[in-house]
Design a protein around this motif. Structure first.
Motif, short mmCIF file in Angstrom:
data_model
loop_
_atom_site.label_atom_id
_atom_site.label_comp_id
_atom_site.label_asym_id
_atom_site.label_seq_id
_atom_site.Cartn_x
_atom_site.Cartn_y
_atom_site.Cartn_z
N LEU A 123 -5.18 -13.98 13.17
CA LEU A 123 -4.38 -13.22 14.13
C LEU A 123 -3.69 -12.09 13.40
CD1 LEU A 123 -3.07 -12.86 16.95
CD2 LEU A 123 -1.24 -14.35 16.16
N VAL A 124 -3.78 -10.88 13.96
CA VAL A 124 -3.15 -9.71 13.37
C VAL A 124 -2.04 -9.23 14.29
CG1 VAL A 124 -3.48 -7.34 12.56
CG2 VAL A 124 -5.29 -9.04 12.21
N GLN A 125 -0.84 -9.08 13.75
CA GLN A 125 0.26 -8.45 14.48
C GLN A 125 0.49 -7.08 13.86
OE1 GLN A 125 4.05 -10.59 15.33
NE2 GLN A 125 5.05 -8.80 14.41
N ASP A 126 0.22 -6.02 14.63
CA ASP A 126 0.36 -4.68 14.07
C ASP A 126 1.82 -4.28 14.03
OD1 ASP A 126 1.06 -3.93 16.64
OD2 ASP A 126 -0.95 -3.22 17.14
N LYS A 127 2.06 -3.09 13.52
CA LYS A 127 3.44 -2.65 13.29
C LYS A 127 4.16 -2.25 14.58
CE LYS A 127 1.99 0.39 10.48
NZ LYS A 127 1.96 1.43 9.45
N ASP A 128 3.42 -2.13 15.66
CA ASP A 128 4.03 -1.78 16.95
C ASP A 128 3.55 -2.76 18.01
OD1 ASP A 128 5.49 -0.49 18.86
OD2 ASP A 128 4.01 1.09 19.22
N CYS A 153 0.86 -1.19 0.00
CA CYS A 153 0.00 0.00 0.00
C CYS A 153 0.89 1.23 0.00
CB CYS A 153 -0.91 0.04 1.22
SG CYS A 153 -2.13 -1.29 1.29
N GLY A 154 0.55 2.20 -0.79
CA GLY A 154 1.32 3.43 -0.80
C GLY A 154 1.17 4.23 0.47
N ASP A 155 0.06 4.07 1.17
CA ASP A 155 -0.23 4.82 2.39
C ASP A 155 -0.08 3.89 3.59
OD1 ASP A 155 -1.13 6.43 4.40
OD2 ASP A 155 -3.16 6.69 3.62
N PRO A 156 0.87 4.16 4.51
CA PRO A 156 1.04 3.27 5.68
C PRO A 156 -0.21 3.21 6.55
CG PRO A 156 2.94 4.73 5.41
CD PRO A 156 1.89 5.22 4.45
N ASP A 157 -0.93 4.34 6.69
CA ASP A 157 -2.15 4.32 7.49
C ASP A 157 -3.20 3.41 6.86
OD1 ASP A 157 -1.05 6.06 9.32
OD2 ASP A 157 -1.84 7.85 8.33
N ALA A 158 -3.31 3.46 5.53
CA ALA A 158 -4.26 2.58 4.84
C ALA A 158 -3.88 1.13 5.03
CB ALA A 158 -4.32 2.93 3.36
N ALA A 159 -2.57 0.85 5.06
CA ALA A 159 -2.13 -0.53 5.28
C ALA A 159 -2.52 -1.01 6.67
CB ALA A 159 -0.62 -0.62 5.09
N VAL A 212 1.79 -11.22 -4.77
CA VAL A 212 1.88 -9.83 -4.33
C VAL A 212 0.64 -9.09 -4.82
CG1 VAL A 212 3.17 -7.67 -4.40
CG2 VAL A 212 4.38 -9.86 -4.32
N VAL A 213 0.00 -8.37 -3.90
CA VAL A 213 -1.20 -7.59 -4.24
C VAL A 213 -0.88 -6.12 -3.99
CG1 VAL A 213 -3.63 -7.19 -3.73
CG2 VAL A 213 -2.69 -9.50 -3.58
N PHE A 214 -1.10 -5.30 -5.01
CA PHE A 214 -0.87 -3.86 -4.88
C PHE A 214 -2.23 -3.17 -4.70
CE2 PHE A 214 -0.07 0.31 -7.18
CZ PHE A 214 0.49 0.91 -6.07
N VAL A 215 -2.39 -2.50 -3.55
CA VAL A 215 -3.63 -1.80 -3.23
C VAL A 215 -3.39 -0.31 -3.40
CG1 VAL A 215 -5.35 -1.34 -1.46
CG2 VAL A 215 -4.33 -3.61 -1.64
N HIS A 216 -4.22 0.30 -4.24
CA HIS A 216 -4.07 1.74 -4.53
C HIS A 216 -5.44 2.41 -4.45
CE1 HIS A 216 -2.24 5.35 -6.12
NE2 HIS A 216 -3.12 5.40 -7.12
N ASP A 217 -5.51 3.50 -3.70
CA ASP A 217 -6.77 4.24 -3.54
C ASP A 217 -7.90 3.36 -3.01
OD1 ASP A 217 -5.63 6.61 -4.34
OD2 ASP A 217 -6.20 6.37 -6.45
N GLY A 218 -7.58 2.48 -2.06
CA GLY A 218 -8.60 1.67 -1.40
C GLY A 218 -9.09 0.49 -2.19
N THR A 228 3.92 -5.00 3.54
CA THR A 228 5.30 -4.53 3.48
C THR A 228 5.55 -3.87 2.13
OG1 THR A 228 7.61 -5.21 3.69
CG2 THR A 228 6.13 -6.73 2.58
N SER A 229 6.62 -3.11 2.06
CA SER A 229 7.11 -2.59 0.78
C SER A 229 8.58 -2.95 0.61
CB SER A 229 6.94 -1.06 0.73
OG SER A 229 7.63 -0.44 1.79
N SER A 230 9.07 -3.88 1.43
CA SER A 230 10.46 -4.32 1.36
C SER A 230 10.64 -5.30 0.20
CB SER A 230 10.87 -4.98 2.67
OG SER A 230 12.11 -5.64 2.54
N PRO A 231 11.56 -5.03 -0.72
CA PRO A 231 11.79 -5.97 -1.84
C PRO A 231 12.20 -7.35 -1.37
CG PRO A 231 12.81 -3.84 -2.29
CD PRO A 231 12.37 -3.81 -0.86
#
Length: 614
Positions: free
Chosen positions: A411-416, A365-371, A544-550, A532-535
């Motif tokens: 199960l969801v593990q968030d970024k923090d 996702c281009g937007d971390p908040d959207a991710a 790989v799924v690319f989500v753009h504009d929701g 993630t956006s890590s190569p």
């Protein structure tokens, strides 16, 4: 049930077919407390009922100049005073106990239902209504439940006094006995109107509460667009409507209270006038007149309980109806796998994101908040204001599953992630399928150096890293170490679907490549979604799924999307200023140099190969 015994081990399964049935269920479950309150209330009321007789005897003893009877009357009044004091004290104690235990039972039921429904609750019921039920409605329901026993004691006292007056002095007792039902039922024609006004007041108050909660929830947005004054004006108007409705409701209840004072007063005047006439004619004694007068005067107290129970019921009935409506909400049961959790593809209808079962899917996702928001949605934790359809696991809506089943399935593990204080063994002692050992999870998350560092820093673990204590929130660890331990904890649970939001953002590239390989091997045949956006992570993903504009904009492997989708390439390679060119090349990047698509793809692949070999 005593107050010190709260909370209930099990609040029970309520009867939520209607508001009155729910009230009846609450009262029936507190039958012992109700009987105690009724008994003490009867003792107090009977003591009050005996006072007129003692006063009448005392007056007549004075008239007859009988010292012995006067002393006997005085002793009787002292005894009745002690009985009244004891009855009132214990009645208050039992009544308060009944009120608190009823309110606590409702609170427990609401808390249990809220936990079971999760975010689905606020999508089915307005947030303001939930707040109203859990605060003001609980108090009104408890009020009615405890008032029932006091009302029954007062009604029994009225019957006893009327029967006693008829037997003691039929000429006046019959008049009082005939007048009592009229006085008790005189306010019935006004109750429907008072109840209607009270319902309007509560409805307006609920809307005002909902408006306030929505305003607070969107306060940041309101400030951004300068809409504070607009919503403040709306709330002011709503609060004024509540005030006007409350005044209209109070007027009706004050009228009812006035009638409850006026009619008994008229009865008292009539009894005195008629009794004085009978006394003058010599048909009754002065002491008898005083007895009847005192009894009628004391009847005002039990009569007030008729007004109170009418008011309590009118207020508690809609409150119980709202509570029953909330408690009646349930998650729909579906057939599940042997371990209780559904299996299959993880699908989000809102974005079109599909994570096939048994595969590692990476989401960009281009937007971390959207991710972060999408990761929460996949776990059945959408924002409360969101009205989108539920995520499906194997075709079953997560919102319709029992809460424990839904949490076991995804199960969801968030970024923090948060690490609780305790030993490493305690950290990994979580509900799990039992198929993944702690050693396997730690190895997959590349925690070997973390355990070694913990063992060296500990002075009381005897070299055993699993006995090493972790400070609160893992403050003694680096960000990368916390991430890997949290990842190991998630891997141990072995859910049907595991959602990881930036699980290696604080890890160096060499370790990140090994973590990606370890997770893929350990989670084989299980559904895994990595935001993630890590190569390095993307190159290990099956899909790989690319989500753009929701919405899902592209699907493929990492290398395919690098070649075919310029927007995806811009996000992954951090080329924020990139604009797609018509000849298939990529525009000027941060260095200002133009790179061809083939060159960029080859460079990314070579970088991934180097990191993996390292």
């Amino acid at each position: 049930m005593q107050i010190r015994d709260l909370p209930y081990p099990d609040p029970g399964e309520p009867d939520v077919r209607s508001g009155p049935r729910f009230l009846y269920w609450l009262g029936r479950n507190q039958l012992t407390g109700q009987l105690k309150s009724l008994s003490w209330g009867l003792l107090s009321q009977c003591g009050i009922a005996g006072l007129p007789l003692a006063v009448g005897f005392a007056v007549q003893a004075v008239i007859d100049r009988s010292g012995s009877r006067l002393a006997l009357s005085g002793g009787l009044m002292v005894l009745l005073g002690a009985v009244i004091a004891l009855g009132d004290t214990m009645l208050h104690r039992t009544a308060v106990t009944n009120w608190i235990t009823a309110a606590a039972r409702v609170q427990q039921l609401l808390a249990r239902r809220t936990a079971e429904l999760g975010s689905a609750l606020t999508r089915r019921v307005a947030a303001g209504e939930v707040v109203a039920v859990s605060t003001g409605d609980v108090e009104k329901i408890g009020w009615f439940v405890e008032a029932v026993s006091r009302f029954l004691a007062a009604a029994a006292a009225l019957v006893i006094i009327c029967v006693g007056l008829v037997l003691y002095l039929p000429s006046l007792g019959i008049v009082v006995a005939l007048a009592m039902p009229v006085l008790a039922l005189s306010v019935l024609p006004l109750l429907s109107r008072a109840t209607a006004r009270a319902d309007i007041q509560r409805e307006k108050a609920g809307r005002a509460t909902e408006l306030a909660s929505d305003t607070v929830a969107g306060l940041r947005v309101l400030r951004g667009i300068g809409g504070e004054e607009l919503f403040l004006g709306r709330y002011r108007r709503a609060s004024q409507e509540v005030r006007e409705a409350a005044v209209r409701s109070a007027r009706m209840w004050s009228l009812i209270s006035g009638i409850q004072v006026l009619l008994p007063g008229l009865l008292l005047i009539g009894v005195v006038c008629y009794g004085a006439k009978l006394t003058g004619e010599g048909r009754i004694e002065v002491g008898q007149l005083v007895t009847v007068y005192s009894a009628v005067a004391l009847l005002l107290s039990p009569l007030r309980h008729f007004e109170e129970i009418a008011m309590a019921y009118s207020f508690s009935r809609p409150s119980a109806k709202r509570a029953a409506r909330v408690l009646a909400l349930e998650r729909t049961s579906y057939e599940t796998t042997a371990d209780g959790a559904p299996a299959g593809d993880l699908y989000d209808p809102a974005t079109g994101l599909l994570a096939p079962a048994g595969r590692l899917t990476a989401v960009v996702c281009g937007d971390p908040d959207a991710a972060g928001t999408l990761a929460e949605r996949l776990g059945g934790h959408p924002p409360t204001e969101e009205k989108t359809p539920s995520v499906l696991l194997g075709g079953v809506a997560l919102n319709d599953l029992p809460l424990d089943t839904a949490r076991t399935a995804v199960l969801v593990q968030d970024k923090d992630p948060v690490l609780l204080s305790g030993t490493v063994r305690d950290l990994l002692d979580v509900p799990a399928s039992g198929q993944v050992t702690a050693d396997d999870a730690l190895a997959a998350a590349q925690c070997g150096d973390v355990l070694q560092a913990l063992a060296q820093a500990s002075v009381d673990a005897d070299g055993d890293p699993m006995r090493t204590r972790i400070t609160e929130r893992g403050r003694s660890l680096s960000g990368g170490q916390r991430q890997r331990l949290a990842l190991a904890r998630s891997l141990v649970t072995d859910p049907e679907a595991l959602v990881l939001d930036e699980p290696t953002s604080a890890v160096d590239s060499h370790t990140e490549a090994r973590v990606a390989q370890g997770v893929k091997q350990l989670r084989a045949e299980r559904t895994t979604v990595v935001f993630t956006s890590s190569p390095l992570l993307l190159d290990h993903a099956d899909r790989v799924v690319f989500v753009h504009d929701g919405a899902v904009a592209a699907v493929g492997t990492h290398r395919e999307l690098l070649r075919s989708d310029p927007h995806y390439r811009a996000v992954v390679t951090r080329e924020a200023d990139e604009e797609p060119a018509g000849d298939g090349s990529v525009g000027a990047g941060p260095t200002g140099a133009g790179l061809s698509t083939v060159e960029l793809t080859d460079d990314a692949q070579a970088f991934a190969d180097i990191e993996e070999s390292a």
